[in-house]
Design an enzyme around this catalytic site. Structure first.
Site, mmCIF file in Angstrom:
data_model
loop_
_atom_site.group_PDB
_atom_site.id
_atom_site.type_symbol
_atom_site.label_atom_id
_atom_site.label_comp_id
_atom_site.label_asym_id
_atom_site.label_seq_id
_atom_site.Cartn_x
_atom_site.Cartn_y
_atom_site.Cartn_z
ATOM 1 C CE LYS A 14 25.136 -61.939 -18.968
ATOM 2 N NZ LYS A 14 26.616 -61.943 -18.858
ATOM 3 N NE ARG A 89 27.184 -63.290 -25.050
ATOM 4 C CZ ARG A 89 26.710 -64.063 -24.060
ATOM 5 N NH1 ARG A 89 25.432 -64.355 -23.990
ATOM 6 N NH2 ARG A 89 27.519 -64.525 -23.128
ATOM 7 N NE ARG A 136 37.634 -77.136 -18.536
ATOM 8 C CZ ARG A 136 36.554 -77.161 -17.754
ATOM 9 N NH1 ARG A 136 36.253 -78.223 -17.058
ATOM 10 N NH2 ARG A 136 35.754 -76.122 -17.705
#
Ligand code: AMP
Length: 190
Positions: A14, A89, A136
């Site tokens: 997006k 959202r 990570r």
């Protein structure tokens, strides 16, 4: 002048497509994720709070997000046409947006859902992990899994709302950036 919403799960592209539209059509990108990251960079109280939530893949509260977008949605700059990227959202955010649009006599012309193959999203993350061997990256896959769950539980249920309004289009987000951009342009020019 056109106002649009770019819709889709995390990793759909997006932001990438929004930035292309900004340079090609001089529209204004309103990315709530970017706004939150700016708050984090500024070390604001909101930023500190948002950082924890974002790192766990959860959503920042509707109240905060609605205020954040309302402030910019009706600025002078927004009169050039806005691209909402990452908002709404939740159904509550979509309803609040609808209300503020009606109140201000502004319309959303297109909602473009960018679809992805979710397994392919994980392949991409794993590939990056193998290339950079950072500890990570495993975490990233975990957070992505949570963000996708939130997308399905909280965000995708907004789609019927825009389908009913007759402004929803679907674009395949697994094509190249250029091809996706072309399909979006076809929708906007239709
Ligand atoms: P994004 O850059 O759009 O993927 O957003 C990154 C993170 O910011 C999300 O995972 C959420 O934690 C938070 N966020 C961004 N936009 C919203 C929104 N409209 N509502 C709630 N949380 C949001």
């Amino acid at each position: 002048m056109m106002n649009i919403i770019l819709f889709g799960p995390p990793g759909a592209g997006k932001g990438t497509q929004a930035k292309k539209l900004v340079s090609e059509r001089s529209m204004v990108q309103l990315s709530t994720g970017d706004m939150l990251r700016a708050e984090i960079a500024a070390n604001s109280e909101l930023g500190l709070e948002a950082k924890k939530i974002m790192n766990s893949g959860e959503l920042v509260s509707d109240e905060i997000m609605i205020k954040m977008i309302e402030y910019r949605m009706f600025s002078d700059q927004a009169k050039q046409g806005v691209i909402l990227d990452g908002f709404p959202r939740t159904v509550k955010q979509a309803e609040a947006l609808d209300e503020m649009l009606t109140h201000n006599g502004v319309a959303i012309h297109h909602v473009i859902e960018i679809g992805v193959d979710e397994e392919a999203l994980f392949d991409r993350i794993e590939q990056r992990a193998n290339q950079s061997d950072q500890a990570r990256d495993d975490d990233n896959a975990k957070v992505l899994r949570q963000r996708l769950k939130i997308y399905h539980d909280n965000t995708a249920p907004i789609l019927p709302f825009y389908l009913d309004k007759g402004i929803l289009s679907h674009v395949d987000g697994m094509m190249s950036i250029e091809e996706v951009a072309e399909k979006i342009s076809e929708v906007l020019d239709s």
